[in-house]
Design a protein around this motif. Structure first.
Motif, PDB file in Angstrom:
ATOM      1  N   ARG A 113       0.829  -1.199   0.000  1.00  9.91           N
ATOM      2  CA  ARG A 113       0.000   0.000   0.000  1.00  9.91           C
ATOM      3  C   ARG A 113       0.868   1.254   0.000  1.00  9.91           C
ATOM      4  NH1 ARG A 113      -4.329  -1.820   4.594  1.00  9.91           N
ATOM      5  NH2 ARG A 113      -2.481  -2.845   5.389  1.00  9.91           N
ATOM      6  N   LEU A 122     -11.219  -7.644   3.208  1.00 11.04           N
ATOM      7  CA  LEU A 122     -11.255  -7.200   4.600  1.00 11.04           C
ATOM      8  C   LEU A 122     -10.439  -8.134   5.488  1.00 11.04           C
ATOM      9  CD1 LEU A 122     -12.502  -5.168   6.604  1.00 11.04           C
ATOM     10  CD2 LEU A 122     -14.372  -6.797   6.919  1.00 11.04           C
ATOM     11  N   ALA A 165      -6.663  -7.294   4.432  1.00 15.15           N
ATOM     12  CA  ALA A 165      -6.189  -5.948   4.747  1.00 15.15           C
ATOM     13  C   ALA A 165      -6.173  -5.691   6.241  1.00 15.15           C
ATOM     14  CB  ALA A 165      -7.071  -4.912   4.053  1.00 15.15           C
ATOM     15  N   GLY A 166      -7.034  -6.390   6.975  1.00 12.50           N
ATOM     16  CA  GLY A 166      -7.073  -6.177   8.419  1.00 12.50           C
ATOM     17  C   GLY A 166      -6.399  -7.271   9.205  1.00 12.50           C
ATOM     18  N   TRP A 213     -13.630   2.271   2.348  1.00 10.78           N
ATOM     19  CA  TRP A 213     -12.433   1.500   2.010  1.00 10.78           C
ATOM     20  C   TRP A 213     -11.224   2.379   1.708  1.00 10.78           C
ATOM     21  CZ3 TRP A 213     -10.458  -3.414   1.337  1.00 10.78           C
ATOM     22  CH2 TRP A 213     -11.294  -4.452   1.762  1.00 10.78           C
ATOM     23  N   LEU A 218      -8.219   2.121   4.030  1.00 10.69           N
ATOM     24  CA  LEU A 218      -7.547   0.827   3.927  1.00 10.69           C
ATOM     25  C   LEU A 218      -6.685   0.754   2.673  1.00 10.69           C
ATOM     26  CD1 LEU A 218     -10.337  -1.686   5.022  1.00 10.69           C
ATOM     27  CD2 LEU A 218      -8.270  -1.072   6.274  1.00 10.69           C
ATOM     28  N   GLY A 259      -3.674   2.894   3.349  1.00  4.71           N
ATOM     29  CA  GLY A 259      -2.882   2.542   4.518  1.00  4.71           C
ATOM     30  C   GLY A 259      -2.986   3.556   5.634  1.00  4.71           C
ATOM     31  N   ALA A 299      -8.666   4.942   9.932  1.00  2.00           N
ATOM     32  CA  ALA A 299     -10.056   5.146   9.518  1.00  2.00           C
ATOM     33  C   ALA A 299     -10.888   5.642  10.684  1.00  2.00           C
ATOM     34  CB  ALA A 299     -10.642   3.844   8.975  1.00  2.00           C
ATOM     35  N   GLU A 331     -14.951   2.751   9.178  1.00  4.65           N
ATOM     36  CA  GLU A 331     -14.786   1.362   9.600  1.00  4.65           C
ATOM     37  C   GLU A 331     -16.082   0.580   9.451  1.00  4.65           C
ATOM     38  OE1 GLU A 331     -13.347   1.511  13.561  1.00  4.65           O
ATOM     39  OE2 GLU A 331     -11.266   1.947  12.996  1.00  4.65           O
ATOM     40  N   ALA A 368     -16.548  -0.046   5.702  1.00  2.00           N
ATOM     41  CA  ALA A 368     -15.512  -0.949   5.207  1.00  2.00           C
ATOM     42  C   ALA A 368     -15.724  -2.353   5.760  1.00  2.00           C
ATOM     43  CB  ALA A 368     -14.128  -0.429   5.596  1.00  2.00           C
TER      44      ALA A 368
END
Length: 360
Positions: free
Chosen positions: A51, A152, A155-156, A320, A323, A326, A329, A334, A337
């Motif tokens: 990212r 999700l 990325a999380g 999003w 995310l 990078g 949020a 959140e 997303a």
């Protein structure tokens, strides 16, 4: 005579505006569909790129922009039809053609080569195209929901420790457990042990001889002498290490992720993606073939319905955005997303459920 001419010119002007708005709706729908498909495909394969994911952000912006323009064109079309007394695109003559084009038919049929706009218009209002378009939308809804869910998960997947280690120049090494693990706990799923979490002390070749790893996750019960892959920072051994055999540590070290990696998270993501896609296919069949073309057309050209859907697309994109870049949020970001994948399904279902069994 002049009055008739002015009336004719005024009617032609209204017809031209209506045609521009109709084609704006169609083109924005097509471009938006392609943009969402590309963005979701990119999301599933973007793991090899750290990212910020600017390319994915650009495609998402195109999709959101098309949704906004399309909604504006639909409301403009509604206003033009009310002001000009035009015939709505939402009403069929029962033969698969629509009134706004039937009005032109005597003039058009007198020509040897009908205008391209007329030919395309007739095609886009055919029963086959309406069902094909509806099916394509629902397949994309399923694909987008699955991609958002998988994205999700990936990325999380990190936490504060991973971020701190990455900022300090993290690397992945094979380490040896040098002490008896402490605080060992089983990870149970339906009474089946999936793995173990524990506090480990490991020795890293060419690094610290005692590196503390809290909350280490392994498939096998940890023991002294076992080897594990550890994420650590040579410049900051005081940060400890990170061990998680369900995750791709090398991808985490580079700020990347793998949608369908060989680890446990990758397999879970693949199962979830396939499940959501199956749901999307079922919904596509239900909403495409249980409603008549007229009902499907009313939903597709309804400013109210498309405003709700367009607002959702914009909200999910904005949710999003942090995310993808990078960044941190906010709470609303959140929410959209994290819940975007289920919100997409729910909103499209609730705005289409009234068409089931409607043969009009």
């Amino acid at each position: 005579m002049h009055g008739v001419a002015r009336y004719t010119m005024g009617e032609r002007g209204v017809g031209l505006v209506r045609a521009v708005l109709v084609w704006a709706v169609r083109l924005c729908g097509l471009v938006g569909w392609v943009a969402v498909a590309v963005a979701c495909t990119w999301l599933l394969g973007v793991g090899s790129v750290p990212r910020p994911w600017n390319g994915l952000l650009a495609w998402g912006a195109v999709a959101a922009g098309c949704a906004v323009v399309r909604v504006g064109a639909l409301w403009g079309l509604r206003r033009v039809e009310r002001a000009g007394g035009g015939l709505s695109l939402n009403k069929s003559d029962g033969g698969g053609s629509w009134a706004s084009y039937d009005r032109l038919e005597p003039e058009v049929l007198s020509r040897r080569r009908p205008p391209l706009g007329y030919v395309l218009g007739r095609y886009f209002e055919s029963r086959a195209w309406i069902r094909l378009r509806t099916c394509a939308v629902w397949l994309l809804v399923g694909f987008a929901s699955g991609a958002l869910f998988v994205g999700l998960l990936g990325a999380g997947s990190g936490d504060d420790r991973v971020d701190a280690l990455r900022d300090a120049g993290a690397r992945v090494s094979t380490a040896t457990v040098v002490e008896r693990p402490g605080g060992v706990r089983e990870d149970l799923s339906e009474d089946v042990v999936r793995g173990y979490s524990a506090r480990l002390v490991v020795a890293v070749p060419g690094g610290p001889e005692r590196l503390v790893v809290k909350g280490a996750y392994t498939y096998d019960r940890p023991r002294a002498g076992a080897e594990v892959a550890v994420l650590w920072a040579p410049s900051a051994p005081e940060l400890g290490g990170y061990v998680h055999e369900r995750k791709d540590l090398r991808a985490l070290a580079g700020g990347r992720w793998s949608a369908f990696s060989g680890g446990g998270d990758g397999r879970d993501a693949l199962v979830a993606f396939v499940l959501v896609m199956v749901i999307g296919c079922v919904l596509a069949a239900v909403f495409t073939f249980t409603a008549g073309p007229g009902a499907l057309q009313r939903v597709a050209w309804s400013p109210g319905v498309q405003t709700v859907r367009g607002a959702l697309i914009v909200a999910v994109f904005l949710g999003w955005r942090p995310l993808l870049l990078g960044d941190g949020a906010s709470l609303p970001e959140e929410v959209f997303a994290g819940g975007g994948f289920i919100l997409v399904l729910l909103v499209y279902v609730f705005t289409s459920v009234g068409t089931i069994g409607d043969d009009d």
